[in-house]
Design a protein around this motif. Sequence first.
Motif, mmCIF file in Angstrom:
data_model
loop_
_atom_site.group_PDB
_atom_site.id
_atom_site.type_symbol
_atom_site.label_atom_id
_atom_site.label_comp_id
_atom_site.label_asym_id
_atom_site.label_seq_id
_atom_site.Cartn_x
_atom_site.Cartn_y
_atom_site.Cartn_z
ATOM 1 N N ALA A 1 -80.042 1.425 22.375
ATOM 2 C CA ALA A 1 -80.002 0.395 21.331
ATOM 3 C C ALA A 1 -80.920 0.737 20.162
ATOM 4 O O ALA A 1 -80.631 0.384 19.013
ATOM 5 N N VAL A 2 -82.021 1.435 20.448
ATOM 6 C CA VAL A 2 -82.956 1.839 19.398
ATOM 7 C C VAL A 2 -82.563 3.190 18.815
ATOM 8 O O VAL A 2 -82.582 3.388 17.600
ATOM 9 N N SER A 3 -82.189 4.130 19.681
ATOM 10 C CA SER A 3 -81.852 5.476 19.222
ATOM 11 C C SER A 3 -80.572 5.501 18.386
ATOM 12 O O SER A 3 -80.482 6.222 17.394
ATOM 13 N N SER A 4 -79.581 4.730 18.819
ATOM 14 C CA SER A 4 -78.280 4.734 18.139
ATOM 15 C C SER A 4 -77.765 3.307 18.010
ATOM 16 O O SER A 4 -76.789 2.919 18.669
ATOM 17 N N PRO A 5 -78.395 2.496 17.169
ATOM 18 C CA PRO A 5 -77.965 1.102 17.038
ATOM 19 C C PRO A 5 -76.587 0.993 16.399
ATOM 20 O O PRO A 5 -76.225 1.792 15.529
ATOM 21 N N LEU A 6 -75.823 0.029 16.848
ATOM 22 C CA LEU A 6 -74.545 -0.254 16.208
ATOM 23 C C LEU A 6 -74.789 -0.746 14.787
ATOM 24 O O LEU A 6 -75.729 -1.499 14.538
ATOM 25 N N TYR A 7 -73.940 -0.314 13.870
ATOM 26 C CA TYR A 7 -74.005 -0.882 12.532
ATOM 27 C C TYR A 7 -73.641 -2.373 12.599
ATOM 28 O O TYR A 7 -72.928 -2.806 13.519
ATOM 29 N N PRO A 8 -74.121 -3.168 11.637
ATOM 30 C CA PRO A 8 -73.808 -4.598 11.642
ATOM 31 C C PRO A 8 -72.304 -4.850 11.698
ATOM 32 O O PRO A 8 -71.523 -4.155 11.037
ATOM 33 N N HIS A 9 -71.921 -5.823 12.515
ATOM 34 C CA HIS A 9 -70.548 -6.337 12.623
ATOM 35 C C HIS A 9 -69.601 -5.404 13.374
ATOM 36 O O HIS A 9 -68.430 -5.772 13.583
ATOM 37 N N VAL A 10 -70.064 -4.230 13.793
ATOM 38 C CA VAL A 10 -69.179 -3.292 14.484
ATOM 39 C C VAL A 10 -68.634 -3.891 15.777
ATOM 40 O O VAL A 10 -67.432 -3.817 16.061
ATOM 41 N N ARG A 11 -69.524 -4.477 16.568
ATOM 42 C CA ARG A 11 -69.078 -4.994 17.864
ATOM 43 C C ARG A 11 -68.013 -6.075 17.708
ATOM 44 O O ARG A 11 -67.000 -6.075 18.427
ATOM 45 N N ASN A 12 -68.208 -6.981 16.789
ATOM 46 C CA ASN A 12 -67.229 -8.051 16.602
ATOM 47 C C ASN A 12 -65.882 -7.505 16.174
ATOM 48 O O ASN A 12 -64.833 -7.967 16.639
ATOM 49 N N VAL A 13 -65.896 -6.511 15.283
ATOM 50 C CA VAL A 13 -64.638 -5.930 14.811
ATOM 51 C C VAL A 13 -63.939 -5.182 15.943
ATOM 52 O O VAL A 13 -62.717 -5.311 16.134
ATOM 53 N N LEU A 14 -64.691 -4.420 16.720
ATOM 54 C CA LEU A 14 -64.088 -3.703 17.848
ATOM 55 C C LEU A 14 -63.490 -4.671 18.862
ATOM 56 O O LEU A 14 -62.366 -4.463 19.353
ATOM 57 N N ASP A 15 -64.224 -5.720 19.183
ATOM 58 C CA ASP A 15 -63.717 -6.703 20.140
ATOM 59 C C ASP A 15 -62.449 -7.373 19.616
ATOM 60 O O ASP A 15 -61.500 -7.612 20.375
ATOM 61 N N GLY A 16 -62.435 -7.670 18.307
ATOM 62 C CA GLY A 16 -61.255 -8.307 17.729
ATOM 63 C C GLY A 16 -60.031 -7.407 17.765
ATOM 64 O O GLY A 16 -58.929 -7.852 18.112
ATOM 65 N N LEU A 17 -60.219 -6.131 17.439
ATOM 66 C CA LEU A 17 -59.096 -5.194 17.487
ATOM 67 C C LEU A 17 -58.623 -4.969 18.920
ATOM 68 O O LEU A 17 -57.417 -4.890 19.189
ATOM 69 N N HIS A 18 -59.575 -4.878 19.838
ATOM 70 C CA HIS A 18 -59.231 -4.651 21.245
ATOM 71 C C HIS A 18 -58.420 -5.806 21.817
ATOM 72 O O HIS A 18 -57.615 -5.626 22.745
ATOM 73 N N ALA A 19 -58.623 -6.988 21.269
ATOM 74 C CA ALA A 19 -57.918 -8.168 21.765
ATOM 75 C C ALA A 19 -56.461 -8.218 21.330
ATOM 76 O O ALA A 19 -55.685 -9.023 21.861
ATOM 77 N N VAL A 20 -56.075 -7.365 20.374
ATOM 78 C CA VAL A 20 -54.686 -7.332 19.908
ATOM 79 C C VAL A 20 -53.880 -6.437 20.847
ATOM 80 O O VAL A 20 -54.166 -5.237 20.972
ATOM 81 N N PRO A 21 -52.865 -6.968 21.537
ATOM 82 C CA PRO A 21 -52.155 -6.197 22.553
ATOM 83 C C PRO A 21 -51.524 -4.906 22.032
ATOM 84 O O PRO A 21 -51.416 -3.925 22.772
ATOM 85 N N GLU A 22 -51.100 -4.897 20.771
ATOM 86 C CA GLU A 22 -50.412 -3.731 20.222
ATOM 87 C C GLU A 22 -51.358 -2.642 19.736
ATOM 88 O O GLU A 22 -50.897 -1.577 19.306
ATOM 89 N N VAL A 23 -52.662 -2.885 19.775
ATOM 90 C CA VAL A 23 -53.633 -1.944 19.224
ATOM 91 C C VAL A 23 -54.382 -1.220 20.345
ATOM 92 O O VAL A 23 -54.972 -1.850 21.226
ATOM 93 N N LEU A 24 -54.328 0.098 20.300
ATOM 94 C CA LEU A 24 -55.115 0.932 21.203
ATOM 95 C C LEU A 24 -56.272 1.540 20.415
ATOM 96 O O LEU A 24 -56.089 1.976 19.280
ATOM 97 N N LEU A 25 -57.445 1.581 21.010
ATOM 98 C CA LEU A 25 -58.621 2.136 20.356
ATOM 99 C C LEU A 25 -59.022 3.452 21.013
ATOM 100 O O LEU A 25 -58.885 3.627 22.225
ATOM 101 N N GLY A 26 -59.550 4.357 20.189
ATOM 102 C CA GLY A 26 -60.044 5.626 20.699
ATOM 103 C C GLY A 26 -61.234 6.099 19.904
ATOM 104 O O GLY A 26 -61.574 5.536 18.862
ATOM 105 N N VAL A 27 -61.889 7.153 20.404
ATOM 106 C CA VAL A 27 -62.970 7.801 19.678
ATOM 107 C C VAL A 27 -62.719 9.299 19.658
ATOM 108 O O VAL A 27 -62.155 9.876 20.585
ATOM 109 N N ALA A 28 -63.156 9.929 18.575
ATOM 110 C CA ALA A 28 -63.121 11.387 18.429
ATOM 111 C C ALA A 28 -64.448 11.785 17.818
ATOM 112 O O ALA A 28 -64.729 11.469 16.660
ATOM 113 N N THR A 29 -65.280 12.466 18.587
ATOM 114 C CA THR A 29 -66.665 12.679 18.192
ATOM 115 C C THR A 29 -67.134 14.100 18.462
ATOM 116 O O THR A 29 -66.650 14.759 19.378
ATOM 117 N N GLY A 30 -68.090 14.531 17.659
ATOM 118 C CA GLY A 30 -68.737 15.807 17.894
ATOM 119 C C GLY A 30 -69.748 15.760 19.019
ATOM 120 O O GLY A 30 -70.345 16.787 19.365
#
Length: 226
Positions: free
Chosen positions: A88-117
């Motif tokens: 939480a200290v080393s890599s804090p979420l940017y403001p509002h990220v969690r709410n937006v992710l939760d909202g998108l995840h709640a939409v049945p037609e939307v799949l979420l993914g990550v692509a990271t180095g």
Amino acid sequence: MSDLRLVVFDVDGTLVDSQADILAAMQAAFDGGGLEMPSRDAVLGIVGLSLPEAMSQLVPGIKTAERRILVDGYKAAYMTLRADNGVAVSSPLYPHVRNVLDGLHAVPEVLLGVATGKSRRGLDKLLDGHDLRSLFVTQQVADNHPSKPHPGMLRSALSETGIEPHRAVMIGDTSYDMEMARAAGMLAIGVTWGYHDRARLREAHVLLDDIRMLPGLLQQIWEQTA
């Protein structure tokens, strides 16, 4: 035709702000390698690349053995910082990220993914630290793919989810993310709160200044591609 859509996020500089630990770990790596630390802008400019590629860009012409010392030093320092400070200290979420992710995840037609180095281990620690693992159905990491901007990560995400490129978007803060998305045939959304400035995001199809605007932006995009 499936109604499913895929939304893939970069991590560092897009979902989380890990620049303090990135800079500190890079300083430790260069100190350990007996080299002068590159500038802050130079270091943040390579965030998103795999570590070997990042070190090659920071130290042009570096030998393989010397690069390995820097890579290993960075990994060790980053792990220590994260263990000492917590995710939480080393890599804090940017403001509002969690709410937006939760909202998108709640939409049945939307799949979420990550692509990271990040490595698999690094991503696992971050996802578990923020309790995000269950949100992402596809997770692409540097261990299994060529470095961004090669489109391998996104091609794997599309293959795993069965989504066509024109029904998917990539969201990131660097030119590498934008170039990767275009190479994979996906729409590229550049975010302006991360580590590359607007000038470097010229390959983005769309720029986003506030993550709270993302759901509405996606709806507009999907209406146009329905």
